[in-house]
Write an enzyme that holds these catalytic residues in place. Structure first.
Site, PDB file in Angstrom:
ATOM      1  N   TYR A  40     -14.159   6.058 -14.147  1.00 43.28           N
ATOM      2  CA  TYR A  40     -14.076   4.905 -13.250  1.00 43.28           C
ATOM      3  C   TYR A  40     -14.644   3.660 -13.915  1.00 43.28           C
ATOM      4  O   TYR A  40     -14.054   2.574 -13.861  1.00 43.28           O
ATOM      5  CB  TYR A  40     -14.823   5.210 -11.954  1.00 43.28           C
ATOM      6  CG  TYR A  40     -14.778   4.086 -10.945  1.00 43.28           C
ATOM      7  CD1 TYR A  40     -13.617   3.828 -10.226  1.00 43.28           C
ATOM      8  CD2 TYR A  40     -15.894   3.292 -10.702  1.00 43.28           C
ATOM      9  CE1 TYR A  40     -13.569   2.804  -9.290  1.00 43.28           C
ATOM     10  CE2 TYR A  40     -15.862   2.270  -9.778  1.00 43.28           C
ATOM     11  CZ  TYR A  40     -14.699   2.035  -9.068  1.00 43.28           C
ATOM     12  OH  TYR A  40     -14.652   1.004  -8.149  1.00 43.28           O
TER      13      TYR A  40
ATOM     14  N   THR B 211     -17.224   1.568   2.582  1.00 41.55           N
ATOM     15  CA  THR B 211     -15.785   1.729   2.720  1.00 41.55           C
ATOM     16  C   THR B 211     -15.449   3.190   3.030  1.00 41.55           C
ATOM     17  O   THR B 211     -16.277   4.076   2.839  1.00 41.55           O
ATOM     18  CB  THR B 211     -15.061   1.328   1.422  1.00 41.55           C
ATOM     19  OG1 THR B 211     -15.473   2.229   0.373  1.00 41.55           O
ATOM     20  CG2 THR B 211     -15.389  -0.102   1.034  1.00 41.55           C
TER      21      THR B 211
ATOM     22  N   LYS C 181     -12.816   0.000 -14.825  1.00 39.01           N
ATOM     23  CA  LYS C 181     -13.266  -1.288 -14.307  1.00 39.01           C
ATOM     24  C   LYS C 181     -13.724  -2.223 -15.436  1.00 39.01           C
ATOM     25  O   LYS C 181     -13.614  -3.445 -15.325  1.00 39.01           O
ATOM     26  CB  LYS C 181     -14.377  -1.084 -13.274  1.00 39.01           C
ATOM     27  CG  LYS C 181     -13.880  -0.434 -11.984  1.00 39.01           C
ATOM     28  CD  LYS C 181     -12.767  -1.252 -11.324  1.00 39.01           C
ATOM     29  CE  LYS C 181     -12.313  -0.657 -10.014  1.00 39.01           C
ATOM     30  NZ  LYS C 181     -11.276  -1.478  -9.345  1.00 39.01           N
TER      31      LYS C 181
ATOM     32  N   ASP D  43       0.841  -1.184   0.000  1.00 43.51           N
ATOM     33  CA  ASP D  43       0.000   0.000   0.000  1.00 43.51           C
ATOM     34  C   ASP D  43       0.882   1.242   0.000  1.00 43.51           C
ATOM     35  O   ASP D  43       2.007   1.204   0.503  1.00 43.51           O
ATOM     36  CB  ASP D  43      -0.928   0.008   1.220  1.00 43.51           C
ATOM     37  CG  ASP D  43      -2.236   0.742   0.946  1.00 43.51           C
ATOM     38  OD1 ASP D  43      -2.177   1.901   0.475  1.00 43.51           O
ATOM     39  OD2 ASP D  43      -3.306   0.173   1.203  1.00 43.51           O
TER      40      ASP D  43
ATOM     41  N   ASP E  46       4.188   1.913  -4.364  1.00 45.41           N
ATOM     42  CA  ASP E  46       3.433   2.721  -5.317  1.00 45.41           C
ATOM     43  C   ASP E  46       3.176   1.840  -6.528  1.00 45.41           C
ATOM     44  O   ASP E  46       4.081   1.600  -7.336  1.00 45.41           O
ATOM     45  CB  ASP E  46       4.228   3.964  -5.703  1.00 45.41           C
ATOM     46  CG  ASP E  46       3.516   4.824  -6.740  1.00 45.41           C
ATOM     47  OD1 ASP E  46       2.372   4.496  -7.115  1.00 45.41           O
ATOM     48  OD2 ASP E  46       4.124   5.817  -7.185  1.00 45.41           O
TER      49      ASP E  46
ATOM     50  N   ASN F 295      -6.142  -5.492  -5.499  1.00 47.24           N
ATOM     51  CA  ASN F 295      -7.285  -4.757  -4.980  1.00 47.24           C
ATOM     52  C   ASN F 295      -7.118  -3.248  -5.054  1.00 47.24           C
ATOM     53  O   ASN F 295      -8.107  -2.515  -5.072  1.00 47.24           O
ATOM     54  CB  ASN F 295      -7.518  -5.165  -3.512  1.00 47.24           C
ATOM     55  CG  ASN F 295      -8.531  -4.291  -2.833  1.00 47.24           C
ATOM     56  OD1 ASN F 295      -9.735  -4.412  -3.054  1.00 47.24           O
ATOM     57  ND2 ASN F 295      -8.051  -3.369  -1.996  1.00 47.24           N
TER      58      ASN F 295
END
Length: 258
Positions: free
Chosen positions: A151, A186, A155, A43, A59, A86
């Site tokens: 977005y 989230t 996806k 992360d 990164d 993810n």
């Protein structure tokens, strides 16, 4: 299934989760640990990484950073069996609203980031008898959502890339699948709600959009990821599991009692 059997499901396996410090990624890392895996979290910010996981600041928009992170995971654990791609970033607006720079930034993380991590991991995965890659996609890949042009495009690419990777690497013993969550509860969605003119009304609208009437829990997505990553799912590859409360495929009549 007994708790003991579940805990043994990933015994001896090493799993890597990108974007695993918070949200869905954190839930995935915790579930894999509960089921016996050794887990590394990659992360950009490692605050909040599960205490039992290896935290590697990474990164995924940078190839050198990704390769160094994979090397660090293998150096620590000696092998790599499972990759959970993810990590991702959001974007709002119609096709008119995002600049070229914003398009490149989002695609670089959401799509090319998966390619970078998988590319660096594949030489190690080929040596595993339980190799699996699971990508985090979205209901946005298959359902037109307003104000999500960039977005959605990213996806949609993840869904197509998942199938292409599955075809390319099946005979090498590497299964590739993805999960497609609906709107999940989230931190990222929380920030979107906080920025809305009426956060409560916006939350109710998002909940009503999903036929089961609520946001998807991160733990529910994690369960689906673990199914796809599990060595018990050896005949499952090239597929997407929807965790969206029926948003993609169900068309319920309005509830007359509401």
């Amino acid at each position: 299934m007994s708790q003991q059997l579940t805990a043994q499901e990933f015994d001896g396996l090493v799993a890597l989760v990108t974007g695993g410090a918070s949200g869905i990624g954190a839930a995935i890392a915790a579930e894999l640990l509960d089921r016996g895996a050794r887990v590394a979290v990659l992360d950009l910010k490692t605050e909040g990484v599960h205490a039992d996981a290896l935290a590697v600041q990474t990164d995924i928009g940078d190839d050198a950073s990704v390769r160094a992170a994979i090397d660090a995971v293998v150096a620590e654990y000696g092998s790599l069996d499972i990759v959970i791609n993810n990590a991702g970033i959001g974007a709002q607006g119609t096709v008119e609203d995002n600049s070229d720079d914003e398009w490149m930034r989002v695609l670089n993380v959401n799509v090319v980031g998966i390619a970078r991590v998988s590319r660096a991991a594949l030489p190690h995965l080929r040596g595993s008898s339980s190799a699996a890659i699971v990508n985090t996609c979205s209901v946005a890949a298959t359902a037109g959502l307003p104000q999500r042009a960039l977005y959605t495009a990213s996806k949609g690419a993840v869904l197509s890339l998942t199938r292409a990777m599955a075809a390319d690497h099946l005979r090498e013993g590497v299964r590739v699948n993805c999960v497609s969550p609906g709107t999940a509860d989230t931190p990222w969605v929380g920030r979107l709600l906080d920025s809305a003119d009426d956060p409560e009304a916006e939350r109710l609208a998002l909940e009503a959009r999903q036929p089961h009437g609520r946001l998807v829990a991160a733990s529910e997505v994690a369960d689906a990821v673990c199914y796809l990553a599990s060595p018990r799912s050896r005949s499952t590859t090239g597929t997407s599991i929807a965790v969206d409360g029926g948003m993609q495929d169900l068309r319920l009549r309005p509830d007359a009692q509401k």
